[in-house]
Design an enzyme around this catalytic site. Sequence first.
Site, PDB file in Angstrom:
ATOM      1  N   CYS B 251     -11.744  -2.976  -2.596  1.00  0.00           N
ATOM      2  CA  CYS B 251     -11.080  -1.815  -2.838  1.00  0.00           C
ATOM      3  C   CYS B 251     -10.675  -1.889  -4.218  1.00  0.00           C
ATOM      4  O   CYS B 251     -11.328  -2.166  -5.353  1.00  0.00           O
ATOM      5  CB  CYS B 251      -9.961  -1.266  -1.998  1.00  0.00           C
ATOM      6  SG  CYS B 251      -8.887  -2.585  -1.589  1.00  0.00           S
ATOM      7  N   ARG B 256      -6.750  -2.198   1.041  1.00  0.00           N
ATOM      8  CA  ARG B 256      -7.302  -1.165   1.912  1.00  0.00           C
ATOM      9  C   ARG B 256      -8.451  -2.052   2.747  1.00  0.00           C
ATOM     10  O   ARG B 256      -8.773  -1.739   3.705  1.00  0.00           O
ATOM     11  CB  ARG B 256      -7.848  -0.124   0.957  1.00  0.00           C
ATOM     12  CG  ARG B 256      -6.845   0.958   0.971  1.00  0.00           C
ATOM     13  CD  ARG B 256      -7.361   2.182  -0.325  1.00  0.00           C
ATOM     14  NE  ARG B 256      -7.569   1.646  -1.875  1.00  0.00           N
ATOM     15  CZ  ARG B 256      -8.099   2.437  -2.640  1.00  0.00           C
ATOM     16  NH1 ARG B 256      -8.564   3.733  -2.274  1.00  0.00           N
ATOM     17  NH2 ARG B 256      -8.212   1.825  -3.812  1.00  0.00           N
TER      18      ARG B 256
END
Lengths: 145, 294
Positions: B251, B256
């Site tokens: 990410c 994430r």
Amino acid sequence: MPFPPKIEQLLEDLNFFDDRMERYQALIECADRFAEAPESITGARPFPESHRAPRCDSEAYIWTEPQSGGRFKYHFAVENPQGISAKAMAVILDESLSGEEPELAMNLSHDVVFAIFGKEISMGKGQGLMGMIDQVRMQTRRLAT
Amino acid sequence: MSISSEVAIEQRGYTHPEILVSTEWVAQHLGDADVRLVESNEDLLLYPSGHIQNAVQVDWTSDLNHQVVRDYLAKAEFEKLCSRIGITPDTTVVFYGDKSNWWAAYALWVFTLFGHKNVKLMDGGRLKWEKEKRPVTREIPKFAPTQYQAAHERDDESVRALRDVVMQHVKAKKPLIDVRSPAEFTGERLHMEDYPNEGALRGGHIPGAKSVPWARAINPEDGTFKSADELRKIYQEEQGVQPGDDVVVYCRIGERSSLTWFVLTHLLGYQKVRNYDGSWTEWGNLVGAPIEKP
């Protein structure tokens, strides 16, 4: 440029704490004083995007109410119930800028976020709090000039 | 709309359902000495403003990251952290937090680097706990320190991909999953909406990466994970990434993608998934690294 006097006073108080949890606790006590702007100021939900703090994922909204003598009262709403830092920031901005010379708000530096919350604040959170400052500055400038 | 959050975890078809616990399970184990609740958030004020009883805080910046090098703790510092929060290698550590468990998944992933086996996520994180109006406290628990011994040195190979590995991965045309927002993937933005540009010089994605934003794995109303069938539809049917594939996820800084790593590894049983924590803040600036734009 120094921060507004009431923020300088807050920083002096915060710097008294050696332990970061004590510092957080003091900021949480600020958040605990948060009172949402009255509907007479905000109007009905959903609030207009034009009042939303940019980059703030806590969904903070800001309204600037003119008062006598060319001064302003700042009102806030924080829609995300987990937006504790945003609520603390709202209280700090209200208590340090409302009723004061508008220049204090117009010239408020983003650095105040790091001074209050510490340099360890995440970039996302920091940007959201700076967005609250941006909205306060913008509304003040629009109404004061 | 997905209703998997209304279905018991063990009935959602996950490969390893035991990796998830419900809010109710946590409520029943608040005083269990073999269980340690760990809260990891983006907002540093959240934990002290109210947390689940007996939960300790592990902060991703100050507790998990090295303070000078862009890297994670070394074994000795990890042992110090675990000793401080009073756990042993046998303790079941249950992570939860804000932002649909982003940071909780990230913390769980870091614990995995050091071989802590008994790790779990509380499905739905803080959001679900709060929506259910379960009690929180501001009392910081105190646990007797332990002498934690990690299973091994930090393992930077099994679940973590460093940039040279990613470069080889790209050359070999093996699957990569970019979990950022579509605008970040296309290069329209250099950062997540509402987040700053953290200095990435170029916009786009790693060549060959498939775009599957992390949030597709989550039920937005309560932060719980979608069912295995729903997840398979996304990763296997739509994107053609199979459980036997060698997969790298990334990410912006690896937080994430920790959540997507968790989904693929633990909920869908993929055998080899590695998180590239250098992610776009490294690749987008890396001299000699190719990028792709649609």
